[in-house]
Design an enzyme around this catalytic site. Structure first.
Site, PDB file in Angstrom:
ATOM      1  CD  GLU A 157      -3.163  -0.939   2.079  1.00 26.66           C
ATOM      2  OE1 GLU A 157      -3.133  -0.024   2.928  1.00 26.66           O
ATOM      3  OE2 GLU A 157      -4.124  -1.722   1.969  1.00 26.66           O
ATOM      4  CD  GLU A 206      -3.308  -5.886   4.094  1.00 30.73           C
ATOM      5  OE1 GLU A 206      -4.084  -4.999   4.516  1.00 30.73           O
ATOM      6  OE2 GLU A 206      -2.078  -5.794   4.159  1.00 30.73           O
TER       7      GLU A 206
HETATM    8  C1  FCB Z   1      -4.073  -2.014   5.600  1.00 25.12           C
HETATM    9  C2  FCB Z   1      -2.680  -2.386   6.040  1.00 25.12           C
HETATM   10  C3  FCB Z   1      -2.637  -3.470   7.085  1.00 25.12           C
HETATM   11  C4  FCB Z   1      -3.746  -3.323   8.101  1.00 25.12           C
HETATM   12  C5  FCB Z   1      -5.073  -3.121   7.431  1.00 25.12           C
HETATM   13  C6  FCB Z   1      -6.235  -3.002   8.376  1.00 25.12           C
HETATM   14  O1  FCB Z   1      -4.067  -0.734   5.087  1.00 25.12           O
HETATM   15  O2  FCB Z   1      -1.938  -2.823   4.932  1.00 25.12           O
HETATM   16  O3  FCB Z   1      -1.362  -3.458   7.664  1.00 25.12           O
HETATM   17  O4  FCB Z   1      -3.441  -2.339   8.991  1.00 25.12           O
HETATM   18  O5  FCB Z   1      -5.025  -1.984   6.620  1.00 25.12           O
END
Ligand code: FCB
Length: 440
Positions: free
Chosen positions: A165, A349
């Site tokens: 990210e 994620e």
């Molecule tokens: C993302 C991050 C991860 C975690 C989630 C909730 O932005 O990559 O580390 O904190 O959010």
């Protein structure tokens, strides 16, 4: 819910070093920007830090057993750069290598495929002192670090994620000062975006040249950015879309910054940069949690753009993030329309935070997480049926952990961690649900 996904679909869970490891002063690790950011008053809501986190550093065996017992075949974790190279570059710390090498061995012994994120936000503080992501020399620093890691682990690891990210690192960390290293302003923002984009392009090429069989990608946020009700037009929304999505995907896929940002980026762009950034990664990692509403704000914002209010009628998780699987579907199909389906996506994620706690019998019954995951996984399935090229899905997170500036209250895990009781782990109902769902 039935699992109608293809048999070879990749199911996994994710974590990140600073959020779970703890042991920040052990075995030669130096400070990262997050250690320093946590030490400064007011940066973390509950005044906490990753000093202990989930104590994963000392519990690798237990955590790998938990992964195995859930039938999880793919585990994404990140490497802490300051454990490997305490001076950022130069002398390698053998104890840091040993920790990850042992983790990889344990995973492989249990038939769990490692997916390694090279950089999940914990830059060595000594490199921050030299300008960090605002200094173009980070291309060389990163290359040195990535080669040390891949030399040590690459004969056992096939899947690599270069950065996590970059949008968050740039917008929250370098534009608004809400994340480490706590910098603000448009120049810091722009420099950090461009240098992260360059690192991805350069490292993909270098690592692919090292081993053509490696599966190499990088992970990005993918979020909808509607204007909030106070906006008269969509100006702020167009900028938010750049901050979260287009300042990264447009250069990566098309070799150019979005037209509204091009002039701003000019001072940082050198001859050949855009050609280097435009890259056919082996996969694009996408991560989605929430839609971010935008509003005009020429005082607090970046390029006059700041966070707006989301409509009141949207259902939310305990930390106020919207539950909008339809927006996730929309992001995925929109990505396809903007950039095509040549490069596969992996959802690296997705997940939700609730203030979970054990009941009187010690059971953590997180029915709301199960229903969240069902609805978001259905959105992935719908997107695939409509032609989006998606190869995998990783739940964030395997276990509750340190949620950056939000501290420990938001619990994202499939496994509950009792921070007041020696970090005792308790699988939640969602852990068993996911185990049964992904069973082949
Ligand atoms: C993302 C991050 C991860 C975690 C989630 C909730 O932005 O990559 O580390 O904190 O959010």
């Amino acid at each position: 819910m039935n699992n109608n996904f293809p048999k070879d679909f990749i199911w996994g869970t994710s974590t990140a070093a600073y959020q779970i490891e703890g042991a920040v002063n052990e075995d030669g690790r130096s400070k990262s920007v997050w250690d320093v950011f946590c030490e400064q008053d007011g940066n973390i809501i509950d005044g906490s830090s990753g000093i202990v986190a989930c104590d994963h550093y000392h519990r690798v065996d237990e955590d790998v057993a938990l992964l195995k017992n859930a039938g999880i075949k793919n585990y994404r974790f990140s490497i802490s750069w300051p454990r490997i190279l305490p001076n950022g570059i130069g002398k390698v710390n053998p104890k840091g290598i040993k920790f990850y090498s042992n983790l990889v061995d344990k995973l492989l012994e249990n038939n769990i495929t490692p997916w390694i994120t090279l950089y999940h936000w914990d830059l060595p503080q000594c490199l921050q002192q030299k300008g960090g992501w605002c200094n173009r020399e980070i291309l060389d620093w990163f290359s040195e670090y990535a080669h040390v890691v891949t030399d040590a682990l690459g004969y056992r690891v096939n899947n690599w994620i270069i950065l996590n990210e970059p949008s968050v690192v740039s917008f929250l960390g370098h534009g608004l000062g809400f994340h480490a290293p706590g910098l603000k302003g448009e120049d810091n923002y722009l420099a950090s975006v461009h240098h992260q984009n360059l690192v991805i392009g350069r490292m993909y090429r270098e690592l692919k040249a090292k081993n053509a069989n490696w599966n190499i990608g990088s992970s990005y946020t993918l979020l909808d950015n509607p204007a909030d009700a106070s906006c008269k037009d969509n100006r702020a929304s167009a900028y938010m879309d750049c901050f979260w999505n287009r300042n990264f995907f447009d250069p990566l896929m098309k070799g150019e910054y979005p037209s509204i940002m091009q002039d701003a980026f000019k001072p940082w762009v050198q001859d050949g940069d855009m050609e280097l950034i435009k890259t056919d990664l082996d996969f694009v990692g996408v991560q989605h949690y929430n839609s971010i509403y935008a509003k005009d704000d020429f005082e607090k914002g970046l390029f006059g753009t700041f966070f707006g209010e989301k409509p009141k009628d949207i259902p939310t998780t305990d930390i106020g993030w919207g539950i909008m699987p339809q927006d996730f579907y929309h992001c995925l199909s929109d990505f396809n329309q903007r950039y095509g389906d040549k490069i596969p996506l992996v959802i690296t994620e997705n997940g939700c935070a609730y203030y979970d706690k054990p009941d009187d019998n010690g059971k953590v019954d997180d029915a709301r997480r199960i229903s969240f995951l069902e609805s978001y996984i259905s959105a992935v399935s719908d997107a695939i049926n409509d032609g989006v090229n998606i190869k995998g899905y990783f739940v964030w997170s395997f276990m509750d952990n340190f949620e950056w500036s939000e501290g420990y209250a938001p619990r994202f895990g499939l496994v509950y961690v009792d921070y007041d009781n020696d970090c005792k782990r308790t699988p939640k109902s969602s852990y068993y649900w996911y185990r049964d769902f992904i069973k082949v």
